[in-house]
Design a protein around this motif. Structure first.
Motif, PDB file in Angstrom:
ATOM      1  N   ALA A  22       0.835  -1.202   0.000  1.00 16.48           N
ATOM      2  CA  ALA A  22       0.000   0.000   0.000  1.00 16.48           C
ATOM      3  C   ALA A  22       0.875   1.259   0.000  1.00 16.48           C
ATOM      4  O   ALA A  22       1.810   1.376   0.778  1.00 16.48           O
ATOM      5  CB  ALA A  22      -0.906  -0.007   1.221  1.00 16.48           C
ATOM      6  N   ALA A  23       0.579   2.147  -0.904  1.00 12.84           N
ATOM      7  CA  ALA A  23       1.350   3.383  -1.022  1.00 12.84           C
ATOM      8  C   ALA A  23       0.977   4.338   0.101  1.00 12.84           C
ATOM      9  O   ALA A  23      -0.093   4.239   0.693  1.00 12.84           O
ATOM     10  CB  ALA A  23       1.057   4.026  -2.382  1.00 12.84           C
ATOM     11  N   GLN A  24       1.897   5.247   0.362  1.00 13.85           N
ATOM     12  CA  GLN A  24       1.605   6.276   1.352  1.00 13.85           C
ATOM     13  C   GLN A  24       0.489   7.166   0.813  1.00 13.85           C
ATOM     14  O   GLN A  24       0.448   7.475  -0.366  1.00 13.85           O
ATOM     15  CB  GLN A  24       2.847   7.100   1.619  1.00 13.85           C
ATOM     16  CG  GLN A  24       3.937   6.325   2.316  1.00 13.85           C
ATOM     17  CD  GLN A  24       5.186   7.157   2.542  1.00 13.85           C
ATOM     18  OE1 GLN A  24       5.452   8.094   1.817  1.00 13.85           O
ATOM     19  NE2 GLN A  24       5.948   6.796   3.549  1.00 13.85           N
ATOM     20  N   ASP A  25      -0.388   7.589   1.681  1.00 10.67           N
ATOM     21  CA  ASP A  25      -1.556   8.376   1.306  1.00 10.67           C
ATOM     22  C   ASP A  25      -1.557   9.677   2.106  1.00 10.67           C
ATOM     23  O   ASP A  25      -1.915   9.690   3.289  1.00 10.67           O
ATOM     24  CB  ASP A  25      -2.809   7.551   1.582  1.00 10.67           C
ATOM     25  CG  ASP A  25      -4.105   8.240   1.206  1.00 10.67           C
ATOM     26  OD1 ASP A  25      -4.109   9.465   0.952  1.00 10.67           O
ATOM     27  OD2 ASP A  25      -5.131   7.540   1.183  1.00 10.67           O
ATOM     28  N   ALA A  26      -1.128  10.776   1.462  1.00 10.98           N
ATOM     29  CA  ALA A  26      -1.025  12.069   2.145  1.00 10.98           C
ATOM     30  C   ALA A  26      -2.383  12.563   2.640  1.00 10.98           C
ATOM     31  O   ALA A  26      -2.469  13.186   3.704  1.00 10.98           O
ATOM     32  CB  ALA A  26      -0.374  13.102   1.237  1.00 10.98           C
ATOM     33  N   ALA A  27      -3.461  12.274   1.901  1.00 10.94           N
ATOM     34  CA  ALA A  27      -4.795  12.707   2.334  1.00 10.94           C
ATOM     35  C   ALA A  27      -5.187  11.981   3.627  1.00 10.94           C
ATOM     36  O   ALA A  27      -5.724  12.593   4.551  1.00 10.94           O
ATOM     37  CB  ALA A  27      -5.827  12.457   1.241  1.00 10.94           C
ATOM     38  N   ALA A  28      -4.892  10.713   3.703  1.00  7.93           N
ATOM     39  CA  ALA A  28      -5.154   9.967   4.942  1.00  7.93           C
ATOM     40  C   ALA A  28      -4.254  10.488   6.053  1.00  7.93           C
ATOM     41  O   ALA A  28      -4.666  10.581   7.206  1.00  7.93           O
ATOM     42  CB  ALA A  28      -4.930   8.472   4.721  1.00  7.93           C
ATOM     43  N   GLY A  29      -3.020  10.861   5.704  1.00  9.75           N
ATOM     44  CA  GLY A  29      -2.102  11.436   6.681  1.00  9.75           C
ATOM     45  C   GLY A  29      -2.594  12.760   7.230  1.00  9.75           C
ATOM     46  O   GLY A  29      -2.424  13.062   8.412  1.00  9.75           O
ATOM     47  N   GLU A  30      -3.250  13.536   6.373  1.00  8.17           N
ATOM     48  CA  GLU A  30      -3.815  14.804   6.837  1.00  8.17           C
ATOM     49  C   GLU A  30      -4.914  14.557   7.865  1.00  8.17           C
ATOM     50  O   GLU A  30      -5.011  15.258   8.869  1.00  8.17           O
ATOM     51  CB  GLU A  30      -4.356  15.617   5.663  1.00  8.17           C
ATOM     52  CG  GLU A  30      -4.890  16.965   6.066  1.00  8.17           C
ATOM     53  CD  GLU A  30      -5.272  17.855   4.894  1.00  8.17           C
ATOM     54  OE1 GLU A  30      -5.535  19.044   5.146  1.00  8.17           O
ATOM     55  OE2 GLU A  30      -5.309  17.380   3.742  1.00  8.17           O
ATOM     56  N   ARG A  31      -5.716  13.524   7.638  1.00 11.29           N
ATOM     57  CA  ARG A  31      -6.753  13.171   8.617  1.00 11.29           C
ATOM     58  C   ARG A  31      -6.108  12.713   9.925  1.00 11.29           C
ATOM     59  O   ARG A  31      -6.564  13.057  11.009  1.00 11.29           O
ATOM     60  CB  ARG A  31      -7.686  12.097   8.048  1.00 11.29           C
ATOM     61  CG  ARG A  31      -8.601  12.632   6.939  1.00 11.29           C
ATOM     62  CD  ARG A  31      -9.627  11.620   6.496  1.00 11.29           C
ATOM     63  NE  ARG A  31      -9.078  10.414   5.911  1.00 11.29           N
ATOM     64  CZ  ARG A  31      -8.707  10.280   4.638  1.00 11.29           C
ATOM     65  NH1 ARG A  31      -8.827  11.297   3.794  1.00 11.29           N
ATOM     66  NH2 ARG A  31      -8.231   9.135   4.189  1.00 11.29           N
ATOM     67  N   SER A  32      -5.026  11.972   9.820  1.00 14.67           N
ATOM     68  CA  SER A  32      -4.299  11.522  11.012  1.00 14.67           C
ATOM     69  C   SER A  32      -3.710  12.698  11.773  1.00 14.67           C
ATOM     70  O   SER A  32      -3.632  12.666  12.997  1.00 14.67           O
ATOM     71  CB  SER A  32      -3.138  10.620  10.597  1.00 14.67           C
ATOM     72  OG  SER A  32      -3.395   9.321  10.925  1.00 14.67           O
ATOM     73  N   PHE A  33      -3.296  13.724  11.038  1.00 18.85           N
ATOM     74  CA  PHE A  33      -2.701  14.902  11.658  1.00 18.85           C
ATOM     75  C   PHE A  33      -3.681  15.586  12.613  1.00 18.85           C
ATOM     76  O   PHE A  33      -3.259  16.327  13.503  1.00 18.85           O
ATOM     77  CB  PHE A  33      -2.200  15.878  10.589  1.00 18.85           C
ATOM     78  CG  PHE A  33      -1.490  17.075  11.149  1.00 18.85           C
ATOM     79  CD1 PHE A  33      -0.266  16.953  11.773  1.00 18.85           C
ATOM     80  CD2 PHE A  33      -2.053  18.334  11.062  1.00 18.85           C
ATOM     81  CE1 PHE A  33       0.392  18.040  12.311  1.00 18.85           C
ATOM     82  CE2 PHE A  33      -1.415  19.443  11.590  1.00 18.85           C
ATOM     83  CZ  PHE A  33      -0.185  19.297  12.214  1.00 18.85           C
TER      84      PHE A  33
END
Length: 130
Positions: A22-33
């Motif tokens: 699975a590739a890194q997902d910046a949009a999901a990372g923004e939600r995690s932030f």
């Protein structure tokens, strides 16, 4: 089991085996932030809060944000925030840097951490999106 049944089974399984990780997902990372927002900011208008701003985090030395009052433990840790170091740290900040002032339970999920890193990697040291 017949050869035909074996081949049939392989044809069903092979596409899943050939999938890349699975590739890194910046949009999901923004939600995690969102878990970090109470103490940290990122982006062009980011400023230090309870914690330092996180622009240009990956590749930066620990304790290096100007104007932020770090603990001696963080300043003297000698860490550079690469992906592996951040991954260890965010799982359990106080285990990675004993004496840090960061009070955070940690993020244990590897995929979530990778996504969060992808989100941070979008921002240069001035908070501009790359």
């Amino acid at each position: 089991m017949t050869m035909r049944a074996i081949l049939s089974s392989l044809l069903l399984v092979l596409p899943f085996l050939a999938q890349p990780a699975a590739a890194q997902d910046a949009a999901a990372g923004e939600r995690s932030f969102n878990k970090c927002r109470a103490c940290h900011q990122v982006g062009e208008s980011a400023r230090n809060m309870v914690g330092p701003e996180l622009n240009g985090l990956i590749g930066r030395h620990s304790g290096a944000v100007e104007g932020y009052s770090y603990s001696a433990a963080n300043k003297n840790s000698g860490l550079t925030w690469d992906e592996a170091t951040f991954t260890d740290y965010i799982k359990d900040p106080r285990a990675k840097i004993p004496g840090t002032k960061m009070i955070f339970a940690g993020i244990k999920n590897e995929k979530e951490i990778k996504d969060l890193i992808a989100f941070f990697k979008q921002f240069d040291k001035d908070g501009k999106k790359l």
